[in-house]
Write a protein that holds these residues in place. Structure first.
Motif, PDB file in Angstrom:
ATOM      1  N   UNK A 276      32.659  -6.435 -30.412  1.00 53.66           N
ATOM      2  CA  UNK A 276      33.724  -7.407 -30.109  1.00 53.66           C
ATOM      3  C   UNK A 276      34.190  -8.186 -29.075  1.00 53.66           C
ATOM      4  N   UNK A 277      32.978  -7.670 -27.757  1.00 49.10           N
ATOM      5  CA  UNK A 277      32.839  -8.866 -26.842  1.00 49.10           C
ATOM      6  C   UNK A 277      33.683 -10.165 -26.700  1.00 49.10           C
ATOM      7  N   UNK A 278      32.200 -10.589 -26.942  1.00 49.32           N
ATOM      8  CA  UNK A 278      32.502 -12.189 -27.037  1.00 49.32           C
ATOM      9  C   UNK A 278      33.584 -12.320 -27.603  1.00 49.32           C
ATOM     10  N   UNK A 279      33.585 -12.032 -28.878  1.00 46.18           N
ATOM     11  CA  UNK A 279      35.237 -12.809 -29.946  1.00 46.18           C
ATOM     12  C   UNK A 279      36.469 -12.326 -29.061  1.00 46.18           C
ATOM     13  N   UNK A 280      36.964 -10.897 -28.488  1.00 47.67           N
ATOM     14  CA  UNK A 280      37.889 -11.238 -27.246  1.00 47.67           C
ATOM     15  C   UNK A 280      37.993 -11.342 -26.410  1.00 47.67           C
ATOM     16  N   UNK A 281      36.960 -11.922 -25.576  1.00 47.62           N
ATOM     17  CA  UNK A 281      37.270 -12.976 -24.169  1.00 47.62           C
ATOM     18  C   UNK A 281      37.620 -13.939 -24.920  1.00 47.62           C
ATOM     19  N   UNK A 282      37.298 -14.810 -25.663  1.00 45.97           N
ATOM     20  CA  UNK A 282      38.255 -15.944 -26.321  1.00 45.97           C
ATOM     21  C   UNK A 282      38.965 -16.029 -26.664  1.00 45.97           C
ATOM     22  N   UNK A 283      39.681 -14.821 -26.956  1.00 46.52           N
ATOM     23  CA  UNK A 283      41.154 -14.709 -27.623  1.00 46.52           C
ATOM     24  C   UNK A 283      42.045 -14.583 -26.080  1.00 46.52           C
ATOM     25  N   UNK A 284      41.539 -13.720 -25.096  1.00 51.54           N
ATOM     26  CA  UNK A 284      42.424 -13.207 -24.215  1.00 51.54           C
ATOM     27  C   UNK A 284      42.724 -14.995 -23.653  1.00 51.54           C
ATOM     28  N   UNK A 285      41.218 -15.323 -23.436  1.00 46.87           N
ATOM     29  CA  UNK A 285      41.067 -17.012 -23.040  1.00 46.87           C
ATOM     30  C   UNK A 285      42.132 -17.644 -23.416  1.00 46.87           C
ATOM     31  N   UNK A 286      42.268 -17.337 -25.005  1.00 41.33           N
ATOM     32  CA  UNK A 286      43.153 -18.770 -25.274  1.00 41.33           C
ATOM     33  C   UNK A 286      44.525 -18.215 -25.001  1.00 41.33           C
ATOM     34  N   UNK A 287      45.076 -17.136 -25.161  1.00 38.08           N
ATOM     35  CA  UNK A 287      46.333 -16.648 -24.430  1.00 38.08           C
ATOM     36  C   UNK A 287      47.169 -16.703 -23.080  1.00 38.08           C
ATOM     37  N   UNK A 288      45.787 -16.367 -22.726  1.00 37.15           N
ATOM     38  CA  UNK A 288      45.688 -16.772 -21.006  1.00 37.15           C
ATOM     39  C   UNK A 288      46.208 -18.013 -20.265  1.00 37.15           C
ATOM     40  N   UNK A 289      44.875 -18.916 -20.877  1.00 36.51           N
ATOM     41  CA  UNK A 289      45.554 -20.667 -20.927  1.00 36.51           C
ATOM     42  C   UNK A 289      46.580 -21.042 -21.599  1.00 36.51           C
ATOM     43  N   UNK A 290      48.023 -20.361 -22.154  1.00 33.52           N
ATOM     44  CA  UNK A 290      49.017 -20.503 -23.165  1.00 33.52           C
ATOM     45  C   UNK A 290      49.894 -19.871 -21.881  1.00 33.52           C
ATOM     46  N   UNK A 291      49.917 -18.469 -21.709  1.00 33.63           N
ATOM     47  CA  UNK A 291      51.014 -17.998 -20.774  1.00 33.63           C
ATOM     48  C   UNK A 291      51.859 -18.762 -19.804  1.00 33.63           C
ATOM     49  N   UNK A 292      52.571 -18.797 -19.750  1.00 32.11           N
ATOM     50  CA  UNK A 292      53.718 -18.925 -18.118  1.00 32.11           C
ATOM     51  C   UNK A 292      54.326 -17.844 -17.945  1.00 32.11           C
ATOM     52  N   UNK A 293      53.941 -17.342 -16.276  1.00 31.57           N
ATOM     53  CA  UNK A 293      54.248 -16.407 -15.344  1.00 31.57           C
ATOM     54  C   UNK A 293      55.489 -16.867 -14.423  1.00 31.57           C
ATOM     55  N   UNK A 294      56.195 -16.011 -14.044  1.00 34.90           N
ATOM     56  CA  UNK A 294      56.555 -16.245 -12.359  1.00 34.90           C
ATOM     57  C   UNK A 294      55.702 -16.224 -11.661  1.00 34.90           C
ATOM     58  N   UNK A 295      56.546 -16.254 -11.165  1.00 34.32           N
ATOM     59  CA  UNK A 295      56.131 -16.060  -8.998  1.00 34.32           C
ATOM     60  C   UNK A 295      54.943 -14.697  -8.554  1.00 34.32           C
ATOM     61  N   UNK A 296      54.393 -14.740  -8.083  1.00 32.03           N
ATOM     62  CA  UNK A 296      54.396 -13.205  -7.757  1.00 32.03           C
ATOM     63  C   UNK A 296      55.203 -13.557  -6.077  1.00 32.03           C
ATOM     64  N   UNK A 297      55.453 -11.809  -5.865  1.00 36.75           N
ATOM     65  CA  UNK A 297      56.266 -11.538  -4.984  1.00 36.75           C
ATOM     66  C   UNK A 297      56.500 -12.221  -3.465  1.00 36.75           C
ATOM     67  N   UNK A 298      55.541 -12.712  -2.861  1.00 41.88           N
ATOM     68  CA  UNK A 298      55.360 -13.488  -1.234  1.00 41.88           C
ATOM     69  C   UNK A 298      54.429 -13.526  -1.382  1.00 41.88           C
ATOM     70  N   UNK A 299      54.218 -15.118  -0.212  1.00 49.21           N
ATOM     71  CA  UNK A 299      52.853 -15.736   0.391  1.00 49.21           C
ATOM     72  C   UNK A 299      52.028 -14.603   0.310  1.00 49.21           C
TER      73      UNK A 299
END
Length: 447
Positions: A276-299
């Protein structure tokens, strides 16, 4: 008194200051707690319950003000704080309000001829509590509610970058408790050291990094204080080749990137079976590219995370992200990295950012060995359609929590805490309540 700058992580701009409490302020807070303990320890469970229920109501009534403070210092989405974190915080107080009246204990009995034994479960005393910056309000709630429910008094030090929601929580709680039961001191590591080494507190409870927990344990040892350590995690998500790829990828990305990945249970290490490795990495990548996350705590946190990525070994493959996002604030692009090996730095370290590492495994035992092959042992998950395998693997995973076909949900009724360098002691549940008590055996000669 010196002060600490407060910085909005979404912009990188300083918007205010907080006091850096020193010896006199810390001592005054501890003394208030010690005085309050002389009477609060004798309070009935019914009285404690009433107070905790009132605090829960106060949290809900003050939700918008709490959310404003929390979001300004963390950069969190306000709707998420209002819809999830505030209700959960109130719920934890309500759970411990009930638990205060159901303290477990052994039955009184005669275990030696002519003598009757009973057990008393008593509060410990003044509790020094240190909370982290990723969930300032919720972690303060997790500390204060069980300690006060058990009859202790507390002095809480929030993280230096995120003190304000804890200060307001302390004020709300104090309206419904006797003076001195809940105290808050703000400041930096020096403030924390003064609190931990003060001779009066009988216990120190910290949620934070492994490094911080080790420092606390060392400092507390000099006065033989009890310690309660909920430390860093490095959670594996173990995905077998019969798992539903779309469902598992959705669940893992949500658990990995929630709160910008700044969660000790984040699904940061994904272990994929060969087929399942290759298919799953592709699925993770698509979802990560679409994700919007907040900032990290500090510089400093952003610099630490980008440093881990910059030092990746040559065999690593960055599928997306891997760099700072924008020039304003402390944002890290959602990142997926595959090709990693067990002893790569970014696998062994808790990243605490929207970064997912991927490793490949072949057999069930290979997967379990890789999952267990880090110093931390807080949380983990197994993704498979085979219920028998899920049960078998859950036994073998060396983590305080194992989720099956999900990752991340927590409830007040169940304990939260880890093994290894993730510390010891449990938050939440009646087990967490018992951690804030001591047991006394009373034996009476009856003949």
């Amino acid at each position: 008194m010196t002060s600490i700058d407060l910085v909005d992580p979404a912009t990188g701009e300083t918007f205010g200051t907080a006091p850096a409490c020193r010896e006199s302020e810390v001592d005054a807070a501890v003394q208030r707690a010690a005085t309050a303990f002389t009477t609060w320890r004798r309070s009935t469970p019914m009285r404690r319950q009433a107070a905790l229920l009132a605090i829960a109501d106060a949290i809900e009534a003050g939700a918008h003000e709490l959310a404003d403070l929390e979001c300004r210092e963390t950069g969190k989405d306000r709707a998420v704080v209002l819809d999830e974190e505030i209700p959960q915080s109130a719920d934890v107080f309500r759970f411990f309000a009930g638990a205060a009246r159901t303290m477990p204990g052994a039955a009184t009995g005669e275990y030696l001829d002519g003598h009757t034994s009973s057990l008393r479960r008593e509060p410990i005393g003044v509790i020094a509590q240190i909370t982290p910056w990723n969930y300032p309000l919720m972690m303060a709630v997790w500390k204060i509610a069980p300690a006060v429910a058990a009859g202790n008094t507390v002095v809480v030090k929030p993280a230096d970058t995120t003190p304000s929601s804890t200060v307001l929580l302390g004020a709300l709680a104090s309206r419904h408790l006797p003076e001195g039961v809940v105290n808050v001191v703000t400041g930096d590591r020096d403030t924390g050291r003064l609190l931990v080494t003060h001779p009066i507190p009988a216990m120190v409870s910290i949620t934070g990094s492994t490094r911080a927990g080790i420092e606390v344990a060392r400092a507390a040892a000099d006065t033989v204080k009890r310690t309660h350590l909920e430390l860093g995690g490095n959670a594996p998500a173990l995905v077998f080749d019969d798992a539903d790829v779309a469902e598992a990828a959705d669940g893992i990305i949500a658990a990995a990137f929630y709160n910008a990945g700044q969660d000790c249970t984040a699904a940061s290490r994904v272990l994929l079976q060969d087929r399942v490795h290759d298919e799953f990495v592709a699925a993770l990548t698509v979802r990560a590219e679409a994700a919007r996350t907040g900032p990290l705590n500090s510089a400093a946190q952003l610099e630490r995370v980008t440093g881990l990525v910059d030092r990746l070994p040559g065999h690593a493959v960055v599928h997306c992200g891997g760099k700072r996002l924008g020039e304003r604030g402390f944002f890290m692009a959602p990142t997926v990295i595959s090709g990693l090996r067990q002893y790569d730095e970014i696998v062994q370290e808790e990243v605490f950012a929207p970064v997912v590492t991927v490793q490949r495994f072949t057999t069930e035992q290979d997967g379990v060995t890789s999952a267990n092959g880090v110093p931390q042992g807080l949380a983990s998950s197994v993704w498979t359609a085979d219920a028998t395998r899920a049960a078998r693997v859950a036994v073998e995973l060396d983590f305080g929590c194992v989720w099956v076909n999900t990752h991340g949900p927590l409830v007040p009724e169940m304990p939260h805490g880890g093994f290894g360098r993730s510390g010891y002691g449990k938050d939440l549940s009646t087990i967490g309540l018992e951690d804030y008590t001591r047991v006394k055996h009373v034996m009476t000669r009856s003949a």
